[in-house]
Design a protein around this motif. Sequence first.
Motif, PDB file in Angstrom:
ATOM      1  N   GLY A 115      34.889  16.572  14.265  1.00 53.19           N
ATOM      2  CA  GLY A 115      34.890  17.244  12.975  1.00 53.19           C
ATOM      3  C   GLY A 115      35.988  16.730  12.066  1.00 53.19           C
ATOM      4  N   TRP A 116      37.156  16.469  12.628  1.00 52.22           N
ATOM      5  CA  TRP A 116      38.263  16.001  11.812  1.00 52.22           C
ATOM      6  C   TRP A 116      38.135  14.532  11.444  1.00 52.22           C
ATOM      7  CZ3 TRP A 116      41.566  18.120   8.709  1.00 52.22           C
ATOM      8  CH2 TRP A 116      41.781  19.490   8.819  1.00 52.22           C
ATOM      9  N   ILE A 117      37.382  13.750  12.199  1.00 52.89           N
ATOM     10  CA  ILE A 117      37.050  12.390  11.764  1.00 52.89           C
ATOM     11  C   ILE A 117      36.243  12.443  10.473  1.00 52.89           C
ATOM     12  CG2 ILE A 117      35.647  10.364  12.328  1.00 52.89           C
ATOM     13  CD1 ILE A 117      36.510  10.729  15.236  1.00 52.89           C
ATOM     14  N   LEU A 118      35.293  13.376  10.413  1.00 54.23           N
ATOM     15  CA  LEU A 118      34.487  13.531   9.201  1.00 54.23           C
ATOM     16  C   LEU A 118      35.337  14.005   8.029  1.00 54.23           C
ATOM     17  CD1 LEU A 118      31.446  15.356  10.850  1.00 54.23           C
ATOM     18  CD2 LEU A 118      31.624  12.924  10.279  1.00 54.23           C
ATOM     19  N   LEU A 119      36.384  14.771   8.324  1.00 55.21           N
ATOM     20  CA  LEU A 119      37.209  15.336   7.264  1.00 55.21           C
ATOM     21  C   LEU A 119      38.338  14.418   6.830  1.00 55.21           C
ATOM     22  CD1 LEU A 119      37.510  18.942   8.714  1.00 55.21           C
ATOM     23  CD2 LEU A 119      36.357  18.352   6.574  1.00 55.21           C
ATOM     24  N   ALA A 120      38.932  13.682   7.771  1.00 45.58           N
ATOM     25  CA  ALA A 120      40.183  12.990   7.470  1.00 45.58           C
ATOM     26  C   ALA A 120      40.197  11.522   7.870  1.00 45.58           C
ATOM     27  CB  ALA A 120      41.345  13.717   8.148  1.00 45.58           C
ATOM     28  N   ALA A 121      39.033  10.897   8.052  1.00 41.91           N
ATOM     29  CA  ALA A 121      39.011   9.453   8.239  1.00 41.91           C
ATOM     30  C   ALA A 121      39.564   8.794   6.973  1.00 41.91           C
ATOM     31  CB  ALA A 121      37.593   8.972   8.519  1.00 41.91           C
ATOM     32  N   PRO A 122      40.314   7.701   7.100  1.00 45.12           N
ATOM     33  CA  PRO A 122      41.020   7.156   5.928  1.00 45.12           C
ATOM     34  C   PRO A 122      40.130   6.860   4.731  1.00 45.12           C
ATOM     35  CG  PRO A 122      41.750   6.087   7.944  1.00 45.12           C
ATOM     36  CD  PRO A 122      40.599   6.949   8.327  1.00 45.12           C
ATOM     37  N   ASN A 123      38.952   6.290   4.947  1.00 44.12           N
ATOM     38  CA  ASN A 123      38.110   5.891   3.830  1.00 44.12           C
ATOM     39  C   ASN A 123      37.023   6.897   3.501  1.00 44.12           C
ATOM     40  OD1 ASN A 123      39.479   3.396   3.509  1.00 44.12           O
ATOM     41  ND2 ASN A 123      38.312   2.540   5.219  1.00 44.12           N
ATOM     42  N   SER A 124      36.338   7.393   4.552  1.00 46.62           N
ATOM     43  CA  SER A 124      35.159   8.234   4.312  1.00 46.62           C
ATOM     44  C   SER A 124      35.412   9.722   4.509  1.00 46.62           C
ATOM     45  CB  SER A 124      34.028   7.800   5.254  1.00 46.62           C
ATOM     46  OG  SER A 124      34.441   7.894   6.616  1.00 46.62           O
ATOM     47  N   GLY A 125      36.587  10.106   4.986  1.00 45.22           N
ATOM     48  CA  GLY A 125      36.857  11.517   5.226  1.00 45.22           C
ATOM     49  C   GLY A 125      36.728  12.347   3.953  1.00 45.22           C
ATOM     50  N   TRP A 126      36.061  13.482   4.052  1.00 45.56           N
ATOM     51  CA  TRP A 126      35.762  14.281   2.857  1.00 45.56           C
ATOM     52  C   TRP A 126      37.019  14.758   2.152  1.00 45.56           C
ATOM     53  CZ3 TRP A 126      31.309  17.706   5.238  1.00 45.56           C
ATOM     54  CH2 TRP A 126      30.196  16.903   5.445  1.00 45.56           C
ATOM     55  N   LEU A 127      38.056  15.115   2.906  1.00 41.21           N
ATOM     56  CA  LEU A 127      39.285  15.569   2.266  1.00 41.21           C
ATOM     57  C   LEU A 127      39.961  14.438   1.501  1.00 41.21           C
ATOM     58  CD1 LEU A 127      40.795  17.881   5.046  1.00 41.21           C
ATOM     59  CD2 LEU A 127      39.478  18.544   3.022  1.00 41.21           C
ATOM     60  N   GLY A 139      45.423   7.466  -6.067  1.00 45.19           N
ATOM     61  CA  GLY A 139      45.943   8.586  -5.276  1.00 45.19           C
ATOM     62  C   GLY A 139      46.213   8.234  -3.836  1.00 45.19           C
ATOM     63  N   GLY A 140      45.668   7.088  -3.371  1.00 45.50           N
ATOM     64  CA  GLY A 140      45.910   6.669  -2.005  1.00 45.50           C
ATOM     65  C   GLY A 140      45.101   7.476  -0.995  1.00 45.50           C
ATOM     66  N   THR A 141      45.523   7.392   0.244  1.00 42.20           N
ATOM     67  CA  THR A 141      44.854   8.081   1.350  1.00 42.20           C
ATOM     68  C   THR A 141      45.883   8.956   2.047  1.00 42.20           C
ATOM     69  OG1 THR A 141      43.342   6.223   1.649  1.00 42.20           O
ATOM     70  CG2 THR A 141      43.523   7.782   3.470  1.00 42.20           C
ATOM     71  N   PRO A 142      45.953  10.232   1.696  1.00 40.87           N
ATOM     72  CA  PRO A 142      47.012  11.086   2.270  1.00 40.87           C
ATOM     73  C   PRO A 142      46.826  11.399   3.741  1.00 40.87           C
ATOM     74  CG  PRO A 142      45.520  12.381   0.920  1.00 40.87           C
ATOM     75  CD  PRO A 142      45.127  10.952   0.719  1.00 40.87           C
ATOM     76  N   LEU A 143      45.572  11.388   4.229  1.00 41.22           N
ATOM     77  CA  LEU A 143      45.304  11.777   5.603  1.00 41.22           C
ATOM     78  C   LEU A 143      44.715  10.610   6.381  1.00 41.22           C
ATOM     79  CD1 LEU A 143      43.644  15.274   4.950  1.00 41.22           C
ATOM     80  CD2 LEU A 143      46.029  14.806   5.515  1.00 41.22           C
ATOM     81  N   ASN A 144      45.187  10.430   7.600  1.00 42.78           N
ATOM     82  CA  ASN A 144      44.645   9.407   8.495  1.00 42.78           C
ATOM     83  C   ASN A 144      44.579  10.001   9.888  1.00 42.78           C
ATOM     84  OD1 ASN A 144      43.811   7.175   9.882  1.00 42.78           O
ATOM     85  ND2 ASN A 144      45.698   6.009   9.619  1.00 42.78           N
ATOM     86  N   ILE A 145      43.405  10.462  10.267  1.00 40.06           N
ATOM     87  CA  ILE A 145      43.241  11.120  11.557  1.00 40.06           C
ATOM     88  C   ILE A 145      43.350  10.120  12.703  1.00 40.06           C
ATOM     89  CG2 ILE A 145      40.743  10.907  11.847  1.00 40.06           C
ATOM     90  CD1 ILE A 145      42.888  14.074  12.432  1.00 40.06           C
ATOM     91  N   TYR A 146      43.125   8.818  12.401  1.00 36.04           N
ATOM     92  CA  TYR A 146      43.240   7.787  13.433  1.00 36.04           C
ATOM     93  C   TYR A 146      44.702   7.364  13.579  1.00 36.04           C
ATOM     94  CZ  TYR A 146      38.153   7.299  13.150  1.00 36.04           C
ATOM     95  OH  TYR A 146      36.808   7.534  13.167  1.00 36.04           O
ATOM     96  N   GLY A 331      25.594   9.028   5.051  1.00 42.83           N
ATOM     97  CA  GLY A 331      26.123   8.184   3.997  1.00 42.83           C
ATOM     98  C   GLY A 331      25.508   8.423   2.631  1.00 42.83           C
ATOM     99  N   GLN A 332      24.346   9.085   2.568  1.00 43.78           N
ATOM    100  CA  GLN A 332      23.680   9.339   1.290  1.00 43.78           C
ATOM    101  C   GLN A 332      24.217  10.578   0.586  1.00 43.78           C
ATOM    102  OE1 GLN A 332      19.441   9.422   1.912  1.00 43.78           O
ATOM    103  NE2 GLN A 332      19.406   7.391   2.890  1.00 43.78           N
ATOM    104  N   GLY A 333      25.163  11.263   1.193  1.00 45.41           N
ATOM    105  CA  GLY A 333      25.780  12.419   0.564  1.00 45.41           C
ATOM    106  C   GLY A 333      24.935  13.669   0.697  1.00 45.41           C
ATOM    107  N   LEU A 334      25.465  14.774   0.175  1.00 43.50           N
ATOM    108  CA  LEU A 334      24.791  16.057   0.258  1.00 43.50           C
ATOM    109  C   LEU A 334      23.848  16.227  -0.932  1.00 43.50           C
ATOM    110  CD1 LEU A 334      27.758  18.376   1.352  1.00 43.50           C
ATOM    111  CD2 LEU A 334      25.924  17.463   2.776  1.00 43.50           C
ATOM    112  N   SER A 335      22.593  16.424  -0.648  1.00 46.28           N
ATOM    113  CA  SER A 335      21.587  16.683  -1.675  1.00 46.28           C
ATOM    114  C   SER A 335      20.417  17.377  -1.009  1.00 46.28           C
ATOM    115  CB  SER A 335      21.123  15.382  -2.343  1.00 46.28           C
ATOM    116  OG  SER A 335      20.477  14.544  -1.400  1.00 46.28           O
TER     117      SER A 335
END
Length: 572
Positions: A115-127, A139-146, A331-335
């Motif tokens: 779950g936190w990979i989805l939230l805080a992965a450096p490039n694709s994380g939602w946060l 703004g950079g990448t504030p979170l890096n779960i890896y 990858g297609q986002g929420l719709s």
Amino acid sequence: MARVPVVKTAILGAVVLLLAMLVVQPFGWVVFNSFHDDATGAWTLNNYARVVQSADLIEPLVNSLLLATATAVIAVGIGVPLAWLVSRTDMPFRRSIRVLTLTAFVTPSFIGATGWILLAAPNSGWLNVLWRSLAGADGGTPLNIYSMAGAVFVCGIYTVPYSFTMVSSALDEMAVELEDAATTLGCGVLRTMLSITIPLAAPAVIASFILSFIQGLTLFGVPAFLLTPTGIPVVTTKLAEFYQLFPPEIYLAAAYCMPLLLVTGGLFWMRRRYLGRKQYVTISGKTRAGRQIRLGGWRWPALLFALLMPMTAVFLPYAALLLVSLTRAWGQGLSWENLSLYWYWWAIFGNSETHTAIVNSLVYSTLAATLCVALGTLVAYIVERRLMTGASLLGAVATVPIVIPGIVLSVGFFAAYTRAPFNLYGTPLLLIAAFAATFLPIAYSHGGSILKGIGPELERAARSLGAGEARTFLSITIPLMGGGLVSGWFLVFIPIIRELSVAVFLITPKTNVMTTLIYNAKDGGNYEAVCAMSVLLLLITLLLVAIARPLAGLTGARRTSRKTAEAAGVPS
């Protein structure tokens, strides 16, 4: 009359044999193999020399100790204040915080990591995506779960329930007359806590720190998900590497297990030594509920603090897992066009591997929990009723797995039972036996706690009327234990069904369980399927918890939860 001792002897012999096969033999093979060379099979100390001299092997040990220490500090630093707020103050929504903490406990930490990979992965994380949309491209990448910090964060939040449950149980059961007396004599809230409450709760705090440290030291899923992609090794992932080599370095892996055993065994020895010099006893009549401390204007800030753990361990990762599992392509986002139940249909009906893994998880966990509770209860009965010379030794053997990390025990089972004459590799029996051995201390401790509350008078009466030990146990003791055995069964079943580290070295494609299937599928990058399987595993686990809680309440299991947790390392 001659048949009675024969039956008793046969049962005692079967118990001794099972303990030897489930605990002594796997542990013995780990020690035995550690002194042998992988290439020649000759006796050697080279494996230990490599562990001490090789920088590639020392680095994972150092990383594991750092991860374990940080995990324990977070768990105790958050769990102890949270337990005090829930048990002793008028903070709003205390019952909801308890339920959410239990939800975090039954959540496998590697699923939380997903779950936190989805939230805080450096490039694709939602946060991170949200942050960049608000702060701009610069703004950079504030979170890096890896990262090590990410692994510490995830291990910490999913270990908080250990300290919370153990300390809150201690506070709930604590006689509060001394606290009231201190208040009457003019002590403030802080002084009363420091001089009365904390010393009385010290055993639970110490035990929770040790168990949290061991969790951080022995976890496999979180480091495999978060640290392996960045090349940061820890002991558990390094052990997995030894088995992935060709040919696998099984004997070196056995030697590499020894530091884990020394650390876990040493911690429990230190705990026993420290607490053995002190007495934490209150002499009083019936305990009563403590006077709630009014927080006044601090009630809502306290609630915000209390919600940090559920927010990070439950709400955010659960939401991420659910949303991704409901998308046809993440990858297609929420719709609306991308929303679909396809991956649930695929997991339940469309994929034979997933269907097999779900069935295997339920069947293996059921059989392992049944074996574990049956053996643990028999050993507890033999020890409590002193049915044989050396009964206490059986109890000691039954508790040995508490100091053997699950991944080490799986190494032992691999060494002991995948060769002649057993040749059990790839069979369900190997996994069932390993699961039962790993969680045997829970069943033994729980059974012993129940038996301590059952007087032996009826058993003596039955024996005076001619009943043997076996008949007395089945007709008197088991009915008196009643629903306690049911709650104990759930207490074992739930951690078994979410266990990964024990199964990871022992499974084959035919014996895959849900945890190992999720672990293997994650490497394929199909996060939609991984999330759907994770949600299904969570639903099964939470449903079982919902069933188990009323049963546990019927048996007064709360009175034994702290003893079981301290002895077995799992909060009830």
